[in-house]
Structure formats: structure tokens, C-alpha cells
Design an enzyme around this catalytic site. Structure first.
Site, PDB file in Angstrom:
ATOM      1  N   CYS A  36      41.016  39.256  25.768  1.00 20.65           N
ATOM      2  CA  CYS A  36      40.901  40.148  26.934  1.00 20.65           C
ATOM      3  C   CYS A  36      42.072  39.848  27.863  1.00 20.65           C
ATOM      4  O   CYS A  36      42.405  38.676  28.086  1.00 20.65           O
ATOM      5  CB  CYS A  36      39.572  39.888  27.644  1.00 20.65           C
ATOM      6  SG  CYS A  36      39.423  40.722  29.227  1.00 20.65           S
ATOM      7  N   HIS A  80      42.473  39.783  30.977  1.00 21.48           N
ATOM      8  CA  HIS A  80      42.241  38.964  32.164  1.00 21.48           C
ATOM      9  C   HIS A  80      42.123  37.466  31.880  1.00 21.48           C
ATOM     10  O   HIS A  80      42.299  36.651  32.779  1.00 21.48           O
ATOM     11  CB  HIS A  80      40.953  39.401  32.856  1.00 21.48           C
ATOM     12  CG  HIS A  80      41.082  40.690  33.598  1.00 21.48           C
ATOM     13  ND1 HIS A  80      41.494  41.843  32.988  1.00 21.48           N
ATOM     14  CD2 HIS A  80      40.850  40.995  34.900  1.00 21.48           C
ATOM     15  CE1 HIS A  80      41.511  42.811  33.887  1.00 21.48           C
ATOM     16  NE2 HIS A  80      41.127  42.321  35.054  1.00 21.48           N
ATOM     17  N   ASP A 132      46.814  49.703  30.469  1.00 18.75           N
ATOM     18  CA  ASP A 132      45.662  48.796  30.573  1.00 18.75           C
ATOM     19  C   ASP A 132      44.614  49.459  31.448  1.00 18.75           C
ATOM     20  O   ASP A 132      44.911  50.386  32.208  1.00 18.75           O
ATOM     21  CB  ASP A 132      46.074  47.445  31.170  1.00 18.75           C
ATOM     22  CG  ASP A 132      44.905  46.457  31.163  1.00 18.75           C
ATOM     23  OD1 ASP A 132      44.155  46.426  30.170  1.00 18.75           O
ATOM     24  OD2 ASP A 132      44.719  45.736  32.158  1.00 18.75           O
ATOM     25  N   SER A 133      43.385  48.942  31.351  1.00 17.07           N
ATOM     26  CA  SER A 133      42.331  49.455  32.213  1.00 17.07           C
ATOM     27  C   SER A 133      42.600  49.084  33.674  1.00 17.07           C
ATOM     28  O   SER A 133      42.025  49.697  34.561  1.00 17.07           O
ATOM     29  CB  SER A 133      40.983  48.889  31.756  1.00 17.07           C
ATOM     30  OG  SER A 133      41.060  47.479  31.739  1.00 17.07           O
ATOM     31  N   GLU A 155      38.988  39.424  38.866  1.00 17.87           N
ATOM     32  CA  GLU A 155      39.386  40.492  39.803  1.00 17.87           C
ATOM     33  C   GLU A 155      39.082  40.106  41.246  1.00 17.87           C
ATOM     34  O   GLU A 155      39.709  40.601  42.170  1.00 17.87           O
ATOM     35  CB  GLU A 155      38.672  41.798  39.446  1.00 17.87           C
ATOM     36  CG  GLU A 155      39.061  42.266  38.067  1.00 17.87           C
ATOM     37  CD  GLU A 155      39.581  43.678  38.026  1.00 17.87           C
ATOM     38  OE1 GLU A 155      39.250  44.445  38.937  1.00 17.87           O
ATOM     39  OE2 GLU A 155      40.329  43.990  37.084  1.00 17.87           O
ATOM     40  N   CYS A 181      45.278  46.680  26.668  1.00 20.09           N
ATOM     41  CA  CYS A 181      43.833  46.480  26.855  1.00 20.09           C
ATOM     42  C   CYS A 181      43.149  46.279  25.501  1.00 20.09           C
ATOM     43  O   CYS A 181      43.231  47.130  24.617  1.00 20.09           O
ATOM     44  CB  CYS A 181      43.269  47.710  27.555  1.00 20.09           C
ATOM     45  SG  CYS A 181      41.503  47.623  27.848  1.00 20.09           S
TER      46      CYS A 181
HETATM   47  N1  DGL Z   1      41.659  45.188  29.907  1.00 24.19           N
HETATM   48  C1  DGL Z   1      40.356  44.829  29.400  1.00 24.19           C
HETATM   49  C2  DGL Z   1      40.493  44.139  28.042  1.00 24.19           C
HETATM   50  O1  DGL Z   1      41.523  43.577  27.697  1.00 24.19           O
HETATM   51  C3  DGL Z   1      39.600  43.914  30.342  1.00 24.19           C
HETATM   52  C4  DGL Z   1      39.140  44.562  31.600  1.00 24.19           C
HETATM   53  C5  DGL Z   1      38.157  45.683  31.396  1.00 24.19           C
HETATM   54  O2  DGL Z   1      37.013  45.439  30.957  1.00 24.19           O
HETATM   55  O3  DGL Z   1      38.544  46.801  31.685  1.00 24.19           O
HETATM   56  O4  DGL Z   1      39.552  44.150  27.287  1.00 24.19           O
END
Ligand code: DGL
Length: 264
Positions: free
Chosen positions: A182, A184, A6-7, A150, A69
Site C-alpha cells: 500500500c 501509505h 493514486d487515490s 493521513e 495505487c
Molecule cells: N493508495 C492506496 C493503496 O495503495 C491506499 C490508500 C487508499 O485506500 O486509497 O492501496
């Protein structure tokens, strides 16, 4: 091991449900927190960073990698799958999301909320209409939600204001199903349900990834047989470890110990 990329922290929410449903495997998680969010980044950057992350996971023992992600799944998955070919399997989250969405909608009017990158890529409308071409998909980019989560402000009045603003245009389109596209947004699910009301069905990544991975492994015994069957989870982050452990524990719903890594 099963690698999960993930990011940043968000994928830990998904990892939690995967490790609960499939506890028999070893897992390795990498969050590229130093370079998150990916949402506003251009395609080439998302691809390059994701490729580095996936390389790291394979080099550190993953036999299969899941891109938790959505932005990476939308912008980088196809290219990465082509680069690795059949030798190394990388899975995204869009197809299970699309299948669950098509099963859920009765009116065939679906809303998707996601990052700018995911919305710009058109990946959700493309995958959902592949499953059922009659489904009408309305998208809404929500650039301020990731920074809000976050900052740990998912239960604030500001969160409610932002959600009302982002969700109003989707509600005006009379959707009956809403995809939280997403990582989050899983932490905002309760608030989102309050804003959209009980009649709209919410599809989250947590709901779809674990069951689709389970199905995938059942259909691919050749891959399943290679995966380490020693229950364990290793956590890596490119960012500040103290922050990753603190925020990550909220997403993972239990304390975590992480190791730092620099990706190049
Ligand atoms: N992990 C990213 C997603 O699911 C969200 C956070 C980001 O923008 O890096 O799109």
C-alpha cells in the site's frame, strides 16, 4: 510526460523515487484525495474512479500512466488495460512487487499487508505465485493504517500498537519477507522494521517501481521515445489543495504546489 495516479497522497512517495531515478522525464501526478481511501470501496467504484483519473492524465499530456495505487492496480488495472488496448499504456505495481518478493524470500514464506480491497482481490498471492508457485503467501488487511498516516500519526504510540496487532499473525506464520502493499505504508517502514525485527526483509513500492519503470522504458524504445524529456512535475488533486500540499510535501519530501481538478 509520465502520468502517475493514486487515490491520494501516498503515490507521491513513489513519485519521489521515480523522479529521483529518472529525472530526465516530465511527470504529471493525480491524487483522487476527494474520494480516498479506495481501500474499503467496492470493485466497480475503484474501477470507475481509476478510469476517470487515467483519462484525465492522458488528456493532460501523459504518454504512459503508472497506477501507483495498489488497490487500483489490484481491482482496476486489467479492465483498464483491456479498455485502452495497445494504444495507451497503463502499468501497475503488482508484477514488479511480485518479482522483487520472489527474489528476496529464502524460506518461501511471504507476508503481505495491504488495504481490504487489495487483500480481497487476491492479487498479491496470484502474482507472487505466478513467479514462484512454491511461495506461501499470508495476507493481512490493515484498514486503520491509511487513516492513521493521513492524520500524520505515523510515529505515534497508536501506530505501534496497531502494527503489533496487524503483524502478529504474520510473524506467527514464520515469514522471512514482508511486502508493504500500500502506498501509505512506506511512511511506516521504520516502525514496521522495528516491530518485525531485522531478520525480516521488507519490500516497499518505492524500491520496486522506479527500477521496473526504468527496465520497462529500456525494453520499449517506441514508448520511451514519445515521452516528454523536459524535467518537470505537475501535481493535481481532486481534494482540498491546502491539505494536499501540506501532506503531499511529507510524502514527496519537498514542498509541492498543486492544482485542483474535479473528476466526473
Ligand atoms: N493508495 C492506496 C493503496 O495503495 C491506499 C490508500 C487508499 O485506500 O486509497 O492501496
Amino acid at each position: 510526460m509520465i502520468g502517475v495516479f493514486d487515490s491520494g497522497f501516498g503515490g507521491l512517495h513513489v513519485l519521489k523515487s521515480v523522479t529521483t531515478r529518472l529525472p530526465q522525464y516530465g511527470y504529471i501526478y493525480l491524487g483522487d484525495s476527494a474520494r480516498a481511501p479506495y481501500g474499503p470501496r467496492p470493485f466497480d467504484e475503484v474501477h470507475a474512479f481509476t478510469k476517470q483519473g487515467v483519462d484525465f492524465l492522458f488528456e493532460h499530456g501523459a504518454q504512459l500512466v503508472v497506477l501507483a495505487c495498489n488497490t487500483a492496480s489490484s481491482e482496476a488495472l486489467r479492465k483498464i488495460q483491456t479498455q485502452y488496448g495497445e494504444a495507451k499504456k497503463v502499468l501497475g505495481v503488482l508484477i514488479p512487487f511480485a518479482e522483487a518478493t520472489a527474489r528476496a524470500t529464502k524460506t518461501k514464506r511471504v507476508g503481505v499487508i495491504a488495504t481490504e480491497g487489495t487483500v480481497r482481490s487476491g492479487s498479491f498471492p496470484r502474482e507472487i505465485t505466478k513467479v514462484d508457485p512454491e511461495i506461501e503467501v499470508v495476507q493481512q488487511a490493515c484498514p486503520l493504517l491509511v487513516p492513521l498516516v493521513e492524520a500524520g500519526e505515523q510515529d505515534s504510540a497508536q501506530a505501534e500498537r496497531l502494527l503489533e496487532e496487524y503483524l502478529r499473525p504474520l510473524l506467527a506464520q514464520k515469514i522471512d519477507t514482508l511486502v508493504l502493499g500500500c502506498t501509505h505504508y512506506g511512511l511506516l517502514e521504520r516502525k514496521i522494521q522495528e516491530v518485525v525485527g531485522p531478520k525480516i526483509e521488507i519490500i516497499t513500492e518505492r524500491d520496486v517501481v522506479a527500477s521496473s519503470l526504468k527496465d520497462y522504458l529500456a525494453r520499449h524504445p517506441d514508448i520511451e521515445s514519445k515521452i516528454t524529456k523536459e524535467p518537470s512535475v505537475r501535481f493535481f488533486s481532486t481534494g482540498d489543495i491546502e491539505r494536499f500540499e501540506k501532506l503531499g510535501s511529507i510524502f514527496f519530501e519537498s514542498p509541492i504546489r498543486a492544482e485542483h481538478v474535479d473528476l466526473l
